[in-house]
Design a protein around this motif. Sequence first.
Motif, PDB file in Angstrom:
ATOM      1  N   THR A 213       0.844  -1.197   0.000  1.00  0.00           N
ATOM      2  CA  THR A 213       0.000   0.000   0.000  1.00  0.00           C
ATOM      3  C   THR A 213       0.878   1.244   0.000  1.00  0.00           C
ATOM      4  O   THR A 213       0.597   2.223  -0.719  1.00  0.00           O
ATOM      5  CB  THR A 213      -0.935  -0.002   1.222  1.00  0.00           C
ATOM      6  N   ILE A 214       1.942   1.225   0.793  1.00  0.00           N
ATOM      7  CA  ILE A 214       2.900   2.337   0.769  1.00  0.00           C
ATOM      8  C   ILE A 214       3.481   2.492  -0.640  1.00  0.00           C
ATOM      9  O   ILE A 214       3.549   3.602  -1.184  1.00  0.00           O
ATOM     10  CB  ILE A 214       4.018   2.090   1.801  1.00  0.00           C
ATOM     11  N   TYR A 215       3.868   1.375  -1.240  1.00  0.00           N
ATOM     12  CA  TYR A 215       4.437   1.402  -2.595  1.00  0.00           C
ATOM     13  C   TYR A 215       3.439   1.978  -3.595  1.00  0.00           C
ATOM     14  O   TYR A 215       3.802   2.768  -4.475  1.00  0.00           O
ATOM     15  CB  TYR A 215       4.829  -0.023  -2.989  1.00  0.00           C
ATOM     16  N   THR A 284       6.306   7.699  10.062  1.00  0.00           N
ATOM     17  CA  THR A 284       7.153   8.624   9.301  1.00  0.00           C
ATOM     18  C   THR A 284       6.844   8.683   7.817  1.00  0.00           C
ATOM     19  O   THR A 284       7.229   9.657   7.156  1.00  0.00           O
ATOM     20  CB  THR A 284       8.643   8.262   9.467  1.00  0.00           C
ATOM     21  N   VAL A 285       6.188   7.678   7.247  1.00  0.00           N
ATOM     22  CA  VAL A 285       6.013   7.662   5.797  1.00  0.00           C
ATOM     23  C   VAL A 285       5.204   8.876   5.338  1.00  0.00           C
ATOM     24  O   VAL A 285       4.172   9.222   5.907  1.00  0.00           O
ATOM     25  CB  VAL A 285       5.339   6.353   5.328  1.00  0.00           C
ATOM     26  N   ARG A 286       5.713   9.543   4.310  1.00  0.00           N
ATOM     27  CA  ARG A 286       5.029  10.688   3.720  1.00  0.00           C
ATOM     28  C   ARG A 286       4.340  10.199   2.442  1.00  0.00           C
ATOM     29  O   ARG A 286       4.978  10.042   1.398  1.00  0.00           O
ATOM     30  CB  ARG A 286       6.024  11.806   3.429  1.00  0.00           C
ATOM     31  N   LEU A 287       3.053   9.989   2.550  1.00  0.00           N
ATOM     32  CA  LEU A 287       2.318   9.294   1.496  1.00  0.00           C
ATOM     33  C   LEU A 287       2.153  10.107   0.220  1.00  0.00           C
ATOM     34  O   LEU A 287       1.824   9.554  -0.826  1.00  0.00           O
ATOM     35  CB  LEU A 287       0.946   8.857   2.023  1.00  0.00           C
ATOM     36  N   ASP A 288       2.387  11.412   0.288  1.00  0.00           N
ATOM     37  CA  ASP A 288       2.313  12.243  -0.915  1.00  0.00           C
ATOM     38  C   ASP A 288       3.694  12.508  -1.507  1.00  0.00           C
ATOM     39  O   ASP A 288       3.824  13.306  -2.442  1.00  0.00           O
ATOM     40  CB  ASP A 288       1.613  13.576  -0.600  1.00  0.00           C
ATOM     41  N   ASP A 289       4.704  11.845  -0.964  1.00  0.00           N
ATOM     42  CA  ASP A 289       6.085  11.976  -1.451  1.00  0.00           C
ATOM     43  C   ASP A 289       6.502  10.625  -2.019  1.00  0.00           C
ATOM     44  O   ASP A 289       6.830   9.696  -1.273  1.00  0.00           O
ATOM     45  CB  ASP A 289       6.990  12.400  -0.292  1.00  0.00           C
ATOM     46  N   ALA A 290       6.484  10.504  -3.343  1.00  0.00           N
ATOM     47  CA  ALA A 290       6.757   9.215  -3.992  1.00  0.00           C
ATOM     48  C   ALA A 290       8.131   8.674  -3.615  1.00  0.00           C
ATOM     49  O   ALA A 290       8.291   7.473  -3.364  1.00  0.00           O
ATOM     50  CB  ALA A 290       6.637   9.352  -5.510  1.00  0.00           C
ATOM     51  N   HIS A 292       9.842   9.182  -0.889  1.00  0.00           N
ATOM     52  CA  HIS A 292       9.864   8.708   0.491  1.00  0.00           C
ATOM     53  C   HIS A 292       9.099   7.403   0.630  1.00  0.00           C
ATOM     54  O   HIS A 292       9.502   6.517   1.390  1.00  0.00           O
ATOM     55  CB  HIS A 292       9.291   9.765   1.432  1.00  0.00           C
ATOM     56  N   CYS A 293       7.995   7.258  -0.098  1.00  0.00           N
ATOM     57  CA  CYS A 293       7.265   5.983  -0.091  1.00  0.00           C
ATOM     58  C   CYS A 293       8.171   4.849  -0.552  1.00  0.00           C
ATOM     59  O   CYS A 293       8.177   3.761   0.040  1.00  0.00           O
ATOM     60  CB  CYS A 293       6.039   6.065  -1.011  1.00  0.00           C
ATOM     61  N   LEU A 294       8.950   5.091  -1.596  1.00  0.00           N
ATOM     62  CA  LEU A 294       9.860   4.068  -2.103  1.00  0.00           C
ATOM     63  C   LEU A 294      10.932   3.735  -1.072  1.00  0.00           C
ATOM     64  O   LEU A 294      11.279   2.563  -0.875  1.00  0.00           O
ATOM     65  CB  LEU A 294      10.500   4.542  -3.410  1.00  0.00           C
ATOM     66  N   ALA A 295      11.455   4.753  -0.391  1.00  0.00           N
ATOM     67  CA  ALA A 295      12.499   4.521   0.612  1.00  0.00           C
ATOM     68  C   ALA A 295      11.965   3.689   1.778  1.00  0.00           C
ATOM     69  O   ALA A 295      12.639   2.775   2.260  1.00  0.00           O
ATOM     70  CB  ALA A 295      13.039   5.864   1.116  1.00  0.00           C
ATOM     71  N   VAL A 296      10.749   3.985   2.248  1.00  0.00           N
ATOM     72  CA  VAL A 296      10.165   3.227   3.357  1.00  0.00           C
ATOM     73  C   VAL A 296       9.854   1.800   2.903  1.00  0.00           C
ATOM     74  O   VAL A 296      10.079   0.835   3.645  1.00  0.00           O
ATOM     75  CB  VAL A 296       8.902   3.929   3.887  1.00  0.00           C
TER      76      VAL A 296
END
Length: 319
Positions: A213-215, A284-290, A292-296
Amino acid sequence: MTDSNSRIVETADAVAGSWVHRHAPVRARPYLKLARMDRPVGTWLLLWPCLWSLALAGMAGHMAGHMVDWPRAAWLAVLFAVGALAMRGAGCTYNDIVDRDLDARVARTRTRPLPAGEVSARGAWAFLAVQCLVGLVVLLQLGPAAIALGLASLLLVAAYPFMKRITYWPQAWLGLTFNWGALMGWTALTGGLGWPAAVLYAACVFWTLGYDTIYAHQDKEDDAMAGIKSTALRLGAHTKRALAVFYGLFFLGLAAAGWLANLPVLHYIGLGFAALHLIWQVRTVRLDDAGHCLAVFRANIRFGWIVLAAIVSGLLPLG
């Protein structure tokens, strides 16, 4: 194996400086990209349930006072690593063949080899056959029960690319598919299924629901325009609450699997560190920052090591 007129480009979410783009032969690069060799996180995510289950089976035998064939367990771990590499590549190749028209409509995926014109559909099918053959050779080393289980998983794999067309929960189907190794590891070492493996499998489905979902939040705008369904679109502003539920259920299942395998107290101390990692992801995940989503999402590689260490901690003298 590449088309002579293809233009090789770096895929959008490849690991920066990947060996595929720096050292691999130019003609092989489109096929290595098709197998996601420039993005190894998926191989790890496929491999971790296999290794966790294998370790769980070995530790269950160890705690019961049985003689555990640890050299065979180590050999099985090698086989699972090779199998994960081959079958993750095969799954991605098949997925890209089915999704090549949809991929061309999403910014992050239009640089994949098929929509980018680097590989023909015929070449992709041939490459898929080669990867499946490698996977079959690995599977045939695992014993009759594990072979039967492995073949059964192909039904899930075949259906997965179509789920995003019919449900907002394709991540749940991916969970059923990607965590089949939680059943395979235990079965390969013991010759049959056990409750700890079944509970681990069910738990890992929720792990995948969380990380994928994060991805999926990377593509939510393009997916909405292309008509592609995902949990990112379904959950929207409620995603963080849903992640807490998914990861919470995963953690409870993980602890239950350890309890069924009679793992010692050190296991649960290790799981405490795993819980902190999951909490960190959700908070911490920033869901509107692609990016950052990839990093998490990629951080789940490290998470896998924490869980594996927690499972085998019973081998320590304090265990």
